[in-house]
Design a protein around this motif. Structure first.
Motif, PDB file in Angstrom:
ATOM      1  N   VAL A   1      61.553  88.698 -20.094  1.00 54.31           N
ATOM      2  CA  VAL A   1      60.107  88.943 -20.099  1.00 54.31           C
ATOM      3  C   VAL A   1      59.634  89.319 -21.501  1.00 54.31           C
ATOM      4  CG1 VAL A   1      60.026  89.600 -17.662  1.00 54.31           C
ATOM      5  CG2 VAL A   1      60.312  91.376 -19.381  1.00 54.31           C
ATOM      6  N   GLN A   2      60.484  90.019 -22.263  1.00 55.02           N
ATOM      7  CA  GLN A   2      60.116  90.353 -23.637  1.00 55.02           C
ATOM      8  C   GLN A   2      60.081  89.098 -24.498  1.00 55.02           C
ATOM      9  OE1 GLN A   2      59.204  93.543 -25.083  1.00 55.02           O
ATOM     10  NE2 GLN A   2      58.452  91.932 -26.431  1.00 55.02           N
ATOM     11  N   ARG A   3      61.032  88.207 -24.296  1.00 53.06           N
ATOM     12  CA  ARG A   3      61.056  86.950 -25.045  1.00 53.06           C
ATOM     13  C   ARG A   3      59.798  86.136 -24.773  1.00 53.06           C
ATOM     14  NH1 ARG A   3      65.449  82.509 -23.419  1.00 53.06           N
ATOM     15  NH2 ARG A   3      64.091  82.532 -21.587  1.00 53.06           N
ATOM     16  N   THR A   4      59.388  86.081 -23.513  1.00 50.86           N
ATOM     17  CA  THR A   4      58.174  85.343 -23.156  1.00 50.86           C
ATOM     18  C   THR A   4      56.948  85.947 -23.809  1.00 50.86           C
ATOM     19  OG1 THR A   4      59.125  84.690 -21.018  1.00 50.86           O
ATOM     20  CG2 THR A   4      56.730  84.553 -21.241  1.00 50.86           C
ATOM     21  N   ARG A   5      56.863  87.277 -23.809  1.00 45.78           N
ATOM     22  CA  ARG A   5      55.711  87.929 -24.431  1.00 45.78           C
ATOM     23  C   ARG A   5      55.675  87.644 -25.925  1.00 45.78           C
ATOM     24  NH1 ARG A   5      51.545  88.156 -22.284  1.00 45.78           N
ATOM     25  NH2 ARG A   5      50.831  89.451 -23.996  1.00 45.78           N
ATOM     26  N   ASP A   6      56.827  87.652 -26.579  1.00 46.27           N
ATOM     27  CA  ASP A   6      56.871  87.351 -28.011  1.00 46.27           C
ATOM     28  C   ASP A   6      56.389  85.934 -28.284  1.00 46.27           C
ATOM     29  OD1 ASP A   6      57.833  89.858 -28.565  1.00 46.27           O
ATOM     30  OD2 ASP A   6      59.926  89.254 -28.749  1.00 46.27           O
ATOM     31  N   ARG A   7      56.775  85.015 -27.434  1.00 41.18           N
ATOM     32  CA  ARG A   7      56.340  83.629 -27.603  1.00 41.18           C
ATOM     33  C   ARG A   7      54.831  83.513 -27.441  1.00 41.18           C
ATOM     34  NH1 ARG A   7      61.147  80.556 -24.196  1.00 41.18           N
ATOM     35  NH2 ARG A   7      62.600  80.301 -25.937  1.00 41.18           N
TER      36      ARG A   7
END
Length: 242
Positions: free
Chosen positions: A162-168
């Protein structure tokens, strides 16, 4: 990251992408979990369970599903103790999602359809999806138990994803610069490296974060030059050139 923080980030991402796109994504993640369950690889199954749990939460939010009913149904369903039944129930929400899509298409194509008829069709489609998701949740827990996958392991994977998605998303919207994303990816790669060191059966290509068969690369988002294999190769080339 706490469960609350994971949910907050996840629902922000759900809002950004919207219901239609995420319905597609949900069915894709279910298909990947079915493949993992058929293969019987615990590490692959753990990763796909995490993905599906993330998408279930998004579906409940975006489609305003009855979470109380889902939780109740998940608790009381009588499970069949075999992988074939499990796979059947993993696939069931795909059919329900498609039914909901057909209802939306039918109502859009027929503007003269009465509001009562539209409401009944959507309520029926939503209820079928809620039932299937309740059974899905039960079998996610069954899969985790069958392959001795700890809840903490799944939570760690969800936190990372979920953190990776938010960064994207932040990179796409320009609310965060590439350097910040790269710095966060580097820190995240180190966190994953520390996590991997705690695993007792982590072999090349077997790590839950690996995306190739050539060794653990920690993350499919961190910059390639940060991967351990790449760093080691650079060091070797430096020594030769020196």
């Amino acid at each position: 990251m706490t469960d609350k923080e994971i949910t907050e980030l996840n629902l922000k991402s759900a809002t950004y992408y919207g219901a239609q796109l995420q319905m597609n994504h949900f069915t894709e993640e279910l298909a990947e979990l079915i493949q993992a369950a058929a293969e019987g690889d615990p590490q692959h199954i753990a990763e796909e369970i995490a993905d599906v749990e993330v998408m279930v939460e998004q579906m409940e939010y975006l489609l305003s599903l009855d979470t109380i009913y889902i939780e109740s149904w998940a608790t009381h369903i009588l499970l069949a103790n075999d992988i074939e039944s499990c796979i059947w129930h993993l696939a069931a929400p795909i059919k329900s999602i498609n039914k909901l899509r057909r209802v939306n298409l039918a109502t859009a194509a027929d503007p003269d359809m009465s509001k009562d008829e539209v409401q009944i069709k959507r309520q029926t489609a939503n209820h079928d999806l809620e039932t299937d998701i309740g059974e899905l949740v039960s079998y996610l827990n069954w899969l985790a138990g069958r392959y001795s996958i700890a809840a903490e392991e799944i939570r760690e994977i969800k936190s990372y994803k979920v953190q990776r998605t938010r960064d994207r998303i932040e990179l796409e919207t320009g609310s965060i610069c590439k350097k910040v994303v790269d710095d966060k990816a580097a820190a995240q790669a180190q966190d994953l490296a520390d996590y991997c060191k705690q695993q007792t059966e982590c072999e090349p290509g077997g790590c839950i974060f690996a995306t190739t068969g050539e060794g653990c690369i920690l993350s499919d988002y961190a910059r390639p030059e940060l991967w351990p294999d790449a760093i080691a190769k650079q060091q070797q080339e430096g020594q030769k050139n020196g």
